[in-house]
Design a protein around this motif. Structure first.
Motif, short mmCIF file in Angstrom:
data_model
loop_
_atom_site.label_atom_id
_atom_site.label_comp_id
_atom_site.label_asym_id
_atom_site.label_seq_id
_atom_site.Cartn_x
_atom_site.Cartn_y
_atom_site.Cartn_z
N ALA A 27 9.80 12.23 -5.13
CA ALA A 27 9.09 11.58 -4.02
C ALA A 27 10.09 10.78 -3.19
O ALA A 27 11.13 10.33 -3.71
CB ALA A 27 8.00 10.65 -4.55
N ILE A 28 9.78 10.64 -1.92
CA ILE A 28 10.56 9.77 -1.03
C ILE A 28 9.58 8.83 -0.32
O ILE A 28 8.56 9.27 0.22
CB ILE A 28 11.36 10.57 0.01
N LEU A 29 9.90 7.55 -0.36
CA LEU A 29 9.15 6.55 0.40
C LEU A 29 10.04 6.08 1.53
O LEU A 29 11.10 5.49 1.30
CB LEU A 29 8.77 5.37 -0.50
N LEU A 49 0.79 -1.23 0.00
CA LEU A 49 0.00 0.00 0.00
C LEU A 49 0.83 1.28 0.00
O LEU A 49 0.45 2.25 -0.67
CB LEU A 49 -0.97 -0.02 1.19
N PRO A 50 1.96 1.38 0.74
CA PRO A 50 2.72 2.64 0.69
C PRO A 50 3.15 3.03 -0.71
O PRO A 50 3.00 4.19 -1.11
CB PRO A 50 3.93 2.33 1.59
N ALA A 51 3.69 2.09 -1.49
CA ALA A 51 4.11 2.41 -2.85
C ALA A 51 2.92 2.71 -3.75
O ALA A 51 3.01 3.57 -4.65
CB ALA A 51 4.94 1.26 -3.43
N ARG A 52 1.81 2.02 -3.55
CA ARG A 52 0.61 2.30 -4.35
C ARG A 52 0.18 3.76 -4.20
O ARG A 52 -0.35 4.37 -5.13
CB ARG A 52 -0.54 1.38 -3.92
N LEU A 53 0.39 4.33 -3.00
CA LEU A 53 -0.05 5.70 -2.73
C LEU A 53 0.79 6.75 -3.44
O LEU A 53 0.45 7.94 -3.41
CB LEU A 53 -0.07 5.96 -1.22
N LEU A 54 1.87 6.35 -4.08
CA LEU A 54 2.66 7.28 -4.90
C LEU A 54 2.21 7.27 -6.36
O LEU A 54 2.60 8.14 -7.14
CB LEU A 54 4.15 6.95 -4.81
#
Length: 410
Positions: A292-294, A216-221
């Motif tokens: 962007a930074i994850l 989910l974190p990467a999907r939100l980018l």
């Protein structure tokens, strides 16, 4: 002298349990030494399974043992450990009591052996049973509050296997070929049990193993469209693979060269590309700017308790506080590297408020709330626009790991 068949696996399980409960090691760390002398894959798997199930049901196993002894055995007493092991085999693996006795009592001698035999015999005659779900320890119940019982109930059965697809357009194809179900584009869920490297699509790099919540974190980018992203604390690399597959130009940074090797192998297998940097994020300085930074920050990982039940017993306030301090420093670094208009996603696979909501409230950026249409059916952002998942969510579909995720724009 030749060991009783099955005894080496039980001995190894006992060593793993001791390493977790008395030295604070993870089960993965503990198995390196405990399994060194065991060559057979079946015995190695059995030792892992016994140790993990003891961790999962520890509170309930100890309550049973205490109900059958006049004087409470010390927590570190070897007969208690052996009894935990015996009860798990009987109650979780349906091993007949006589076989449990034959393969476990040789771990003890003299009076402790007679004690364990007597306690186990008493409990088996009572026909004791485990509850529907594991009971949380007092410390876990206090930290997780109203959700503790539901989360623990979701731990009763080990989780299914989740795969993340390189090409989301092929979701229907791979769901059919693998015989799984999809809970989101690019996601396939399979029952446990099949060796991963024997599944269709492994050799061609069509997918990699990654829990739904972890995607989910990467999907939100969203889609990268060639833009630059820094995957901070990237290993073992599932999110790096996601970002590369979504069209981002990825720089993956982690302090662990050993863990980054797994990412390199998966990049090669999937045909995806990323720049890999081995460095300490607290001292490293980027030579370029990112769109962007994850930051999937190091954490206590209590959200992975379905797969790693040792976290239920080796994580306490000291570890939570130490992780929170590190997360605060990493967030400050990430914020300082962001140019105007860029996006930050912060995530932890932790169920602890101090590591999630407690960090998010102090991020000095404009929040970009998570929206319902960005999430799989059944998951919802909270009133703050953050996302909190836990193992009790999506119960009819097999649950998911616990995560906290927030998103901001500079």
């Amino acid at each position: 002298m030749v060991d009783t068949p099955g005894l080496p696996a039980r001995r190894a399980a006992l060593r793993m349990m001791d390493a977790v409960l008395h030295r604070g090691e993870t089960l993965e760390q503990a198995e390196r030494g405990a399994l060194r002398s065991i060559n057979g894959p079946a015995d190695r798997a059995l030792a892992r399974a016994i140790a993990a199930e003891v961790m999962r049901w520890l509170v309930d196993l100890d309550a049973m043992i205490d109900s059958a002894t006049k004087k409470r055995l010390p927590d570190d007493a070897k007969p208690r450990s052996v009894l935990r092991l015996m009860l798990v085999q009987w109650l979780r693996f349906d091993t007949p009591p006589h076989a449990v006795i034959a393969t476990a009592l040789p771990l003890l001698t003299g009076g402790p052996r007679r004690l364990a035999h007597g306690v186990f015999s008493t409990l088996s005659k009572r026909e004791v049973t485990l509850p529907e779900g594991p009971t949380p320890s007092d410390a876990v119940a206090m930290r997780w509050g109203d959700r503790a019982q539901d989360i623990m109930a979701a731990l009763a059965v080990p989780p299914p296997l989740d795969l993340a697809l390189r090409d989301h357009a092929e979701t229907e194809k791979w769901a059919g070929e693998l015989g799984g179900e999809s809970l989101a584009p690019g996601h396939i869920r399979l029952p446990r049990g099949t060796p991963v490297d024997q599944l269709p699509g492994f050799e061609e790099g069509a997918w990699w193993v990654q829990d739904l919540a972890a995607t989910l974190p990467a999907r939100l980018l969203g889609a990268g469209e060639g833009r630059r992203v820094l995957d901070l604390c990237a290993a073992p690399g599932g999110k790096t693979l996601q970002l590369a597959a979504a069209g981002w130009t990825v720089t993956a940074l982690d302090i662990s060269e050993r863990r980054l090797e797994r990412l390199r192998n998966n990049l090669e297998r999937t045909g995806l590309a990323a720049e890999i940097i081995t460095a300490d994020a607290l001292t490293w300085q980027p030579a370029k700017q990112f769109d962007a930074i994850l930051l999937d920050a190091p954490c206590t990982a209590t959200g992975t308790c379905r797969r790693h039940p040792d976290v239920l017993h080796r994580i306490g306030q000291r570890q939570i506080h130490e992780m929170a301090e590190l997360q605060q420093k990493l967030l400050a670094r990430a914020v300082s590297w962001l140019p105007e208009g860029s996006t930050l996603v912060y995530a932890v696979c932790s169920l602890e408020e101090e590591e999630g909501e407690g960090q998010a409230t102090n991020v000095p950026l404009r929040q970009k709330p998570v929206t319902q249409d960005e999430l799989p059916t059944g998951l919802h952002p909270d009133s703050n626009g953050w996302l909190r998942t836990d193992p009790a969510m999506l119960p009819d579909a097999g649950g998911l790991d616990g995560f906290f995720i927030g998103r901001w724009v500079k």
